[in-house]
Design a protein around this motif. Structure first.
Motif, short mmCIF file in Angstrom:
data_model
loop_
_atom_site.label_atom_id
_atom_site.label_comp_id
_atom_site.label_asym_id
_atom_site.label_seq_id
_atom_site.Cartn_x
_atom_site.Cartn_y
_atom_site.Cartn_z
N TYR A 17 0.83 -1.20 0.00
CA TYR A 17 0.00 0.00 0.00
C TYR A 17 0.87 1.26 0.00
CZ TYR A 17 -3.98 -3.00 1.13
OH TYR A 17 -4.97 -3.96 1.08
N ALA A 18 2.01 1.18 0.69
CA ALA A 18 2.92 2.34 0.74
C ALA A 18 3.46 2.64 -0.65
CB ALA A 18 4.07 2.07 1.71
N ILE A 19 3.83 1.59 -1.41
CA ILE A 19 4.37 1.77 -2.77
C ILE A 19 3.31 2.39 -3.67
CG2 ILE A 19 5.17 0.53 -4.83
CD1 ILE A 19 6.49 -1.49 -2.79
N LEU A 20 2.07 1.87 -3.59
CA LEU A 20 0.98 2.43 -4.40
C LEU A 20 0.70 3.89 -4.01
CD1 LEU A 20 -1.43 -0.64 -4.40
CD2 LEU A 20 -0.26 0.32 -6.39
N ASN A 21 0.82 4.18 -2.71
CA ASN A 21 0.64 5.55 -2.24
C ASN A 21 1.71 6.47 -2.82
OD1 ASN A 21 1.81 7.47 0.21
ND2 ASN A 21 -0.40 7.64 -0.07
N ILE A 22 2.96 6.00 -2.85
CA ILE A 22 4.08 6.81 -3.38
C ILE A 22 3.88 7.07 -4.86
CG2 ILE A 22 6.56 6.72 -3.93
CD1 ILE A 22 6.90 5.22 -1.20
N ILE A 23 3.49 6.02 -5.60
CA ILE A 23 3.25 6.19 -7.06
C ILE A 23 2.14 7.22 -7.28
CG2 ILE A 23 2.40 5.04 -9.14
CD1 ILE A 23 3.80 2.46 -8.02
N SER A 24 1.04 7.09 -6.52
CA SER A 24 -0.08 8.03 -6.65
C SER A 24 0.36 9.45 -6.31
CB SER A 24 -1.23 7.62 -5.75
OG SER A 24 -1.71 6.34 -6.09
N ASN A 25 1.21 9.59 -5.28
CA ASN A 25 1.68 10.91 -4.86
C ASN A 25 2.61 11.54 -5.90
OD1 ASN A 25 0.40 11.55 -2.42
ND2 ASN A 25 1.74 10.17 -1.28
N ILE A 26 3.39 10.71 -6.57
CA ILE A 26 4.27 11.24 -7.64
C ILE A 26 3.41 11.88 -8.74
CG2 ILE A 26 5.84 10.58 -9.51
CD1 ILE A 26 7.00 8.47 -7.53
N PHE A 27 2.36 11.15 -9.13
CA PHE A 27 1.48 11.69 -10.18
C PHE A 27 0.68 12.89 -9.67
CE2 PHE A 27 2.14 7.47 -12.13
CZ PHE A 27 2.49 7.88 -13.41
N TYR A 28 0.30 12.84 -8.39
CA TYR A 28 -0.42 13.98 -7.80
C TYR A 28 0.45 15.24 -7.87
CZ TYR A 28 -1.84 17.17 -4.07
OH TYR A 28 -2.18 18.30 -3.36
N ALA A 29 1.72 15.12 -7.45
CA ALA A 29 2.63 16.27 -7.45
C ALA A 29 2.90 16.76 -8.87
CB ALA A 29 3.93 15.89 -6.75
N LEU A 30 3.05 15.80 -9.79
CA LEU A 30 3.32 16.16 -11.19
C LEU A 30 2.15 16.93 -11.80
CD1 LEU A 30 5.13 15.90 -13.71
CD2 LEU A 30 3.95 13.75 -14.21
N PHE A 31 0.94 16.37 -11.66
CA PHE A 31 -0.24 17.02 -12.25
C PHE A 31 -0.62 18.28 -11.48
CE2 PHE A 31 -0.92 12.72 -14.10
CZ PHE A 31 -0.88 13.11 -15.43
N GLY A 32 -0.30 18.32 -10.17
CA GLY A 32 -0.55 19.53 -9.40
C GLY A 32 0.29 20.69 -9.91
N THR A 33 1.54 20.39 -10.30
CA THR A 33 2.43 21.43 -10.85
C THR A 33 1.99 21.80 -12.27
OG1 THR A 33 4.23 20.48 -9.56
CG2 THR A 33 4.85 22.01 -11.30
N LEU A 34 1.70 20.78 -13.07
CA LEU A 34 1.28 21.04 -14.46
C LEU A 34 -0.05 21.80 -14.52
CD1 LEU A 34 2.21 17.66 -16.20
CD2 LEU A 34 3.39 19.85 -16.40
N ALA A 35 -0.91 21.59 -13.50
CA ALA A 35 -2.18 22.30 -13.46
C ALA A 35 -1.95 23.80 -13.41
CB ALA A 35 -2.99 21.84 -12.24
#
Length: 607
Positions: A17-35
């Motif tokens: 679950y921690a790994i899936l959380n990290i992957i989701s957070n990477i995309f969250y941070a990426l799309f948060g910046t691109l937004a």
């Protein structure tokens, strides 16, 4: 951080679950910046600042990524513009919405996966703490308050979830958001970004000053919570005495004093904690204001920055504030969680002095005798037993009698290894009980104490503690031997009747006979009876005594007795005085000696 590392070991089973959380957070941070960045082409289209490019730009390597991205976007907008402004605007709106949608989808997924990790850690920590509580020796709790232990397994563990484990949500997401945002800010303007980073350490230093005393204040809150839970636990346990002595006011004052202290400690803690958010936000806005002044000069005076880019840059700078604020609040949580973790880990890390030896023997049978050889023991400073020795052959019953405080019940505590002797040894079939596993030792023994310890459950489940896989027929047979079936069959639901908290729906004699039935069902080769009839009236004593005699037939027994009428048929009676043997023999032999035992019998005959 030492406590945090110890808590993290509970997260290992949930690392998926921690790994899936990290992957989701990477995309969250990426799309948060691109937004935020996606607003720039929108602004250029609105202000008609888009540079017209009719030829597709060429990739010139990673160093030219900024120019390539900008040129490609301008080329795309130029192509769309030829089809009409509406198409360009619709595309830009869709682009912005898509970026924010993806940011929020991955934000939800990150929270979704971390939920399983947080609650899993909470569950496993509580389980380990509970098993440790029941594994630690009885002596550990002689100085501890029950309410304090309850507070540790309930509110302290909950505090760890809210404080330490909330950091797991921030440990990847917020730093990544800051990292991606800073990269974009550097791509827009290195000079402006360096200016911003002069102010951030100053803000961080001011915020850190606020949190220094949080651990100490949090520790006071948690200790006081344990204190008033102890008062509640004692009140419920001694309600008859409190009411009987009209002490409601005294206990009410005691509880009010504790809750008042809790109120004051909590106010100080929460007010200090609440200062974190407005302070960090004010400092963040101050940075933004200074940035507006400095960046505005770059746009208006120096013409060094495009106005659209500056607006996007301001959005990115504000984009840093939210994760920075979250990280500052998390630092307060760590300090607060430290106090809770310290209290929980204190129990988990306690090493039991009664741990099984690495090569401990599992003993499954009893063939010869129980022997206490020259044992001495003290609970604190004074010896309770001194060079005490007895030999209990298989199939025989030995009774221990004497005045209160002579060390009789201590023998029961030592034979069952609730405590270890200070000197000498206790052996079963010649094997020192310290060399046996505690589980196998206690499996050979049945214990009936003066206080009938029953649980808020059915008659059947209380009896089944003696043998979990026993049938209803076995339970009923045990109740018959213990003289308890007569009243149990009259209960509303028979053996399925709930007997209330501590068995308080039953009389003292009925409770004691259920305790005996529990020991009968276990059917151990060695029976220890610790003043099993001393708290009963004459009629109940007679019924219980018959039950005990039924149970002790052909069984090795150590009987600790206050009422001498109950042990006259014992094979050996040991008279104790201040931790030593005063005299021993059968009932008739001791009467003939006309010594201590004769005096005890004469005293009781007048009662």
């Amino acid at each position: 951080m030492n406590y945090f590392k110890q808590i993290l070991r509970f997260a290992k089973p949930y690392k998926g679950y921690a790994i899936l959380n990290i992957i989701s957070n990477i995309f969250y941070a990426l799309f948060g910046t691109l937004a935020m960045v996606s607003l720039f082409p929108m602004l250029n289209v609105l202000f008609d600042k888009t540079k017209r490019l009719e030829t597709k730009p060429v990739w010139e390597g990673i160093t030219g990524v900024k120019n390539y991205a900008e040129d490609y976007l301008n080329y795309f907008v130029t192509q769309k513009a030829s089809e009409g402004h509406d198409d360009v605007l619709i595309f830009m709106v869709i682009l912005v919405i898509s970026m924010f949608l993806l940011k929020n989808v991955f934000s939800y997924l990150a929270m979704y996966f971390i939920t399983f990790l947080r609650n899993g850690v909470l569950k496993d920590m509580r389980n380990e703490l509970y098993y440790k509580i029941i594994d630690l020796p009885i002596s550990y709790y002689s100085e501890k308050k029950k309410g304090d232990t309850i507070a540790r397994i309930s509110s302290d563990v909950q505090e760890i979830q809210h404080s330490f484990l909330s950091i797991l949500e921030l440990i990847v997401r917020e730093p990544l958001m800051i990292l991606f945002t800073v990269i974009m800010m550097l791509l827009i303007s290195v000079k402006l970004t360096i200016f911003v980073f002069i102010f951030i350490p100053v803000s961080g230093f001011i915020i850190s000053l606020i949190g220094k005393s949080l651990k100490r204040k949090s520790d006071s809150v948690q200790q006081e919570q344990g204190q008033f839970l102890s008062i509640v636990e004692e009140t419920l346990g001694g309600l008859k005495v409190i009411k009987g002595f009209n002490s409601q006011t005294a206990f009410g004052e005691k509880f009010r004093a504790s809750t008042t202290r809790f109120y004051n400690f909590s106010n100080k803690l929460l007010n200090r904690q609440n200062l974190a958010s407005p302070t960090s936000e004010f400092l963040g806005i101050t940075v933004i204001a200074v940035l507006l002044w400095y960046g505005g000069r770059m746009v208006l005076n120096d013409k060094a920055l495009d106005p659209g880019l500056f607006i996007v840059y301001m959005g990115l700078a504000y984009n840093i504030l939210t994760p920075a604020k979250a990280i500052s609040k998390a630092s307060y949580s760590v300090k607060k969680g430290n106090a809770a973790a310290e209290r929980v880990l204190e129990i988990i890390n306690t090493v039991s002095p009664l741990e099984d030896q690495p090569n401990a023997i599992t003993k499954t049978d009893f063939t010869d005798a129980v022997a206490l050889h020259n044992i001495s023991f003290k609970y604190e400073d004074d010896l309770v037993l001194k060079n005490f020795s007895i030999h209990v052959p298989k199939g025989k019953s030995v009774a221990l009698v004497g005045q209160s405080g002579s060390g009789k019940s201590t023998i029961a505590n030592l034979v069952t290894r609730f405590y270890d002797v200070n000197e000498g040894s206790i052996s079963i079939d010649g094997e020192d009980i310290r060399n046996l596993t505690k589980h196998s030792l206690r499996a050979l023994m049945g214990l009936v104490t003066q206080d009938s310890i029953l649980f808020n459950d059915t008659v059947k489940n209380n009896i089944l503690l003696g043998k979990l896989n026993a049938s209803d027929e076995d339970v009923i047979e045990a109740l018959k031997i213990a003289n308890a079936w007569e009243f149990v069959k009259e209960l509303p639901l028979g053996i399925e009747t709930n007997i209330g908290d501590s068995g308080n729906k039953l009389s003292g004699g009925q409770k004691q006979r259920l305790s005996i039935a529990r020991a009968v069902l276990k059917n151990p080769p060695i029976m220890i009876l610790d003043e099993a009839t001393s708290a009963l009236d004459t009629e109940s004593e007679r019924l219980v005594q018959v039950a005990l005699e039924n149970m002790m037939k052909n069984r090795t027994s150590i009987v600790i007795a206050h009422r001498l009428s109950t042990i006259q048929n014992a094979d050996l009676i040991v008279v104790m005085n201040k931790g030593e043997i005063a005299e021993q023999g059968t009932h008739n032999e001791l009467l003939a000696k006309n010594g201590v035992y004769k005096k005890l019998v004469d005293m009781q005959s007048f009662e």
